[in-house]
Write an enzyme that holds these catalytic residues in place. Sequence first.
Site: not given
Length: 463
Positions: A75, A127-128, A218, A261, A385, A452
Amino acid sequence: MSTKHTSWAEPYKIKMVEPLFMTTRAQREKAMEEAGYNTFLLKSEDVYIDLLTDSGTSAMSDRQWAGLMLGDEAYAGSRNFYHLEEAIQRYYGYKYVIPTHQGRGAENIISQVLIKPGDVVPGNMYFTTTKVHQELAGGTFADIIVDEAHDPRSTFPFKGNVDLGKLQAVINTYGAKSIPYVSIATTVNMAGGQPISLANLRALREFTTKHGIRVIHDMTRVAENAYMIKLLEEGNADRSVAEIVKEICSLTDGATMSAKKDALVNIGGFLATNEWDVYEEARNLVVIYEGLHTYGGLAGRDMEAMAIGIGESVDDDHIRARVGQVFYLGNKLIDAGIPVVLPIGTFGVFLDAKAFLPHVPQDHFPAQALASEIYLDSGVRTMERGIVSAGRDKKTGDHCYPELELVRLTIPRRVYTQAHMDVIAESVQRVFEHRDRIVGLNLTYEPKYLRFFQARFEKLISA
Ligand code: PM9
């Protein structure tokens, strides 16, 4: 440099395969209707080639799979956390690290730590998920990306650059004290996977330091951005991608990362910072939303795979083949006369739906309609997009009308072959040939946040 003139091949061979299944046109029509013309609502088993996203869809290496077996599922204080921390410090250079279940977990925490109601967060395009967390924390996003980024035909090589004049204007209007940080993405997703240059980042660093404003990075696709700098920015051709990545990070104060990514894992992310106070506050919050600060919603094995993936992601041969495959598809489409966002982005090819379907007005959702037509043609799943992703204006409640109305053909890393790229290009060409017959859509269900993902549509009788 040599990559422009010689063929490249994938720097790996295939050890395990996953079968793909073809469907008939009739099956796809039924599936698309049941999915409300939203490719996010299709079942994966109804998809042939999946270009919905490059997020969590990449193939892990044998070393990463082996790493899963070394999971220490304690843990607290898992050995894999320390491996991850070491990888982030070594390859990215940030001091303090908090794992999160994925990128938006880190966005939630950094937004809550740094943004207070009434603040403004300038960024190189929205960005969303990033924007929704900024807004939930009481902030407002301000777009400071260069104008070229909003023009799909502009071939400007660094469309991810910040316009410092726009940033100065935000400071003049709201004051530097209302700006907790400038949010910088490498590469810029919504602009079509476009990179920011080192020269621009250095200038931004100097400018923000003068005004006492942080830069939060980011870094979801930072290695791809670094590769573009190596290819295109003078003085960088002989540097390694790893070296450029480290310099990019050094020009910022902290970062959020969706490791799904660049970092080649199916799940995972982190928050990193060089500031002790920010770390201390984030470490307090992470236990509420994600889990203890040494696992942040991840299993030990996930952190091990991420630590290994980070190292693999900055390898020059890997990134050349990854971006090279995207360029291969993009150039095929350009040669066929298909309108795509220029230059080709690092992680996907973006179709310009406004140019593809000039007869479909933006409030009939041309990109959404085009994504569903490509699926109907071949079973290739892409995503919208454009106006659906942009959501509604916080104040007026009307749709936001972005300049860019795009369909994204997103390429997962190390998953598909060049032959798949050929099949995809042929399908887009077929759809282009009968584009006049494509009609728009009507919105029949709209969720409150990030619409979306779950919105539903029906086909209009005529465009
Ligand atoms: N990007 C993508 O497909 C997955 C969700 S939206 C379809 O492009 C950036 C630049 C991203 C990103 C996710 C996130 C959020 C932050 N920044 O999905 O929460 O491209 O891991 O990351 C997606 P998570």
